[in-house]
Design an enzyme around this catalytic site. Structure first.
Site: not given
Ligand code: NAD
Ligand code: UDP
Length: 314
Positions: A276, A273, A148, A210, A208, A187, A173, A144
């Site tokens: 953040r 991490p 990215k 967020r 940690q 969450v 997040n 990931y």
């Molecule tokens: P999500 O998993 O709910 O949404 C991702 C969507 O992409 C899903 O609907 C999934 O079915 C679709 N998808 C995955 N692979 C695909 C493919 N190969 N072709 C077509 N569709 C595909 O996650 P989200 O939280 O809505 O995240 C959306 C975007 O934002 C992602 O790119 C994620 O990396 C980025 N992002 C999200 C967060 C967050 O906190 N939610 C943080 C940083 C970045």
């Molecule tokens: N985390 C946790 N309990 C859970 C899921 C996640 O304590 O049930 C922690 C995880 O280890 C991380 C933080 O919460 O330190 C945020 O995790 P998340 O998977 O939501 O996002 P990311 O690590 O990608 O920021």
């Protein structure tokens, strides 16, 4: 009115973005392979004549006409992106190449949903856009994080080499309604556990941190970035700069749900991490954007969503 394509449009962020764009009067083409997205997230949008859904995997080429492309298609929760790590890399590499090629052909502006994960386990705090990050290239999060990072590289190379009009947002997040109750993010996990009266699973010792951004704030920022002047490409951080430990979040969720759940401690996942928090100075200066929804308010709305969907039955 513009014709706007949203890849990953049936996911958590994508579905909110599709709705907001339709509300603004745009035509929306939602592209999704439904790997982590859900039809339920977009069911309400079919009533709008400007909405179209195409089940498609962006690792394969796609030929449609659009003025704008929001590229969100990629699994985002650690369990989801680690489930098939090679597929995650393909979504980022092949998916970005396909979407950038499409943008070049149809002369569409394209926005990449990048992530705070490009900073890895950061050595700079809060994280500014000029920090190059601290990412393990061979660990379980690398598919990931590095995926990215290379997607950002591709965006900037298509911009320099082919004049593709790009925007890159680094999302921190984000949470809110339409999160998948089972996708493992902190969450949604804590809220669902609290509603079920189960133990809240804190990883490590929970110190940690967020910084949690409510979905409506993020969508507003993404729209502003997409419509910003052409010479502003980003990358630009978007997130809420209020920082919380995971333990603080767990306690807040227990308090707001009125749950009798207890907190239990699980092993810390590899490369998790430690701290953040976004520096959002650039977004404030260039886009006049900053989040307005405080954590407690956003959590109340998210809890109400999970209660209404009967998340305790999932
Ligand atoms: P999500 O998993 O709910 O949404 C991702 C969507 O992409 C899903 O609907 C999934 O079915 C679709 N998808 C995955 N692979 C695909 C493919 N190969 N072709 C077509 N569709 C595909 O996650 P989200 O939280 O809505 O995240 C959306 C975007 O934002 C992602 O790119 C994620 O990396 C980025 N992002 C999200 C967060 C967050 O906190 N939610 C943080 C940083 C970045
Ligand atoms: N985390 C946790 N309990 C859970 C899921 C996640 O304590 O049930 C922690 C995880 O280890 C991380 C933080 O919460 O330190 C945020 O995790 P998340 O998977 O939501 O996002 P990311 O690590 O990608 O920021």
């Amino acid at each position: 009115m513009s014709r706007i394509m949203v890849t990953g449009g049936a996911g958590f962020i994508g579905s909110h973005l599709c709705k907001r764009l339709l509300d603004e009067g745009d035509e929306v083409i939602c592209i999704d392979n439904l790997f982590t997205g859900r039809k339920a997230n977009i069911r309400g949008l079919f009533a709008s004549p400007g909405f179209e859904f195409i089940r498609h995997d962006i690792t394969l080429p796609l030929y449609v006409e659009a003025d704008r492309i929001y590229n969100l298609a990629c699994p985002a929760s650690p369990p989801a992106y680690q489930y098939n790590s090679i597929k995650t890399i393909k979504a980022n590499v092949l998916g970005s190449i396909n979407m950038l090629g499409l943008a070049r052909r149809v002369k569409a502006r394209i926005l990449q949903a990048s992530t705070s994960e490009v900073y890895g386990d950061p050595g700079v705090h809060p994280q500014t856009e000029d920090y190059w990050g601290n990412v393990n290239p061979i660990g379980i999060r690398s598919c990931y994080d590095e995926g990215k990072r290379v997607a950002e590289t591709l965006f900037f190379d298509y911009h320099r080499q082919n004049n593709v009009d790009i925007k890159v947002v680094r999302i921190f997040n984000t949470y809110g309604p339409h999160m998948d109750p089972n996708d493992g993010r902190v969450v949604s996990n804590f809220i669902v556990q609290a509603l079920k009266g189960k133990d809240l699973t804190v990883s490590g010792n929970g110190t940690q941190t967020r910084s949690f951004c409510y979905i409506d704030d993020l969508v507003e920022g993404m729209l502003r970035l997409m419509e910003s002047p052409e010479d502003f490409t980003g990358p630009v951080n978007m997130g809420n700069p209020e920082e919380f430990t995971v333990i603080e979040l767990a306690k807040k969720v227990i308090e707001l749900t009125g749950s009798r759940s207890r907190i239990v401690f699980l092993p810390q996942p590899e490369d998790d991490p430690k701290r953040r928090r976004p520096d959002i100075g650039l977004a404030k200066r260039t886009l006049g954007w900053e989040p307005v929804v405080r954590l407690e308010e956003g959590l109340r709305k998210t809890i109400a969503y999970f209660e209404a969907m009967g998340a305790w039955e999932t």
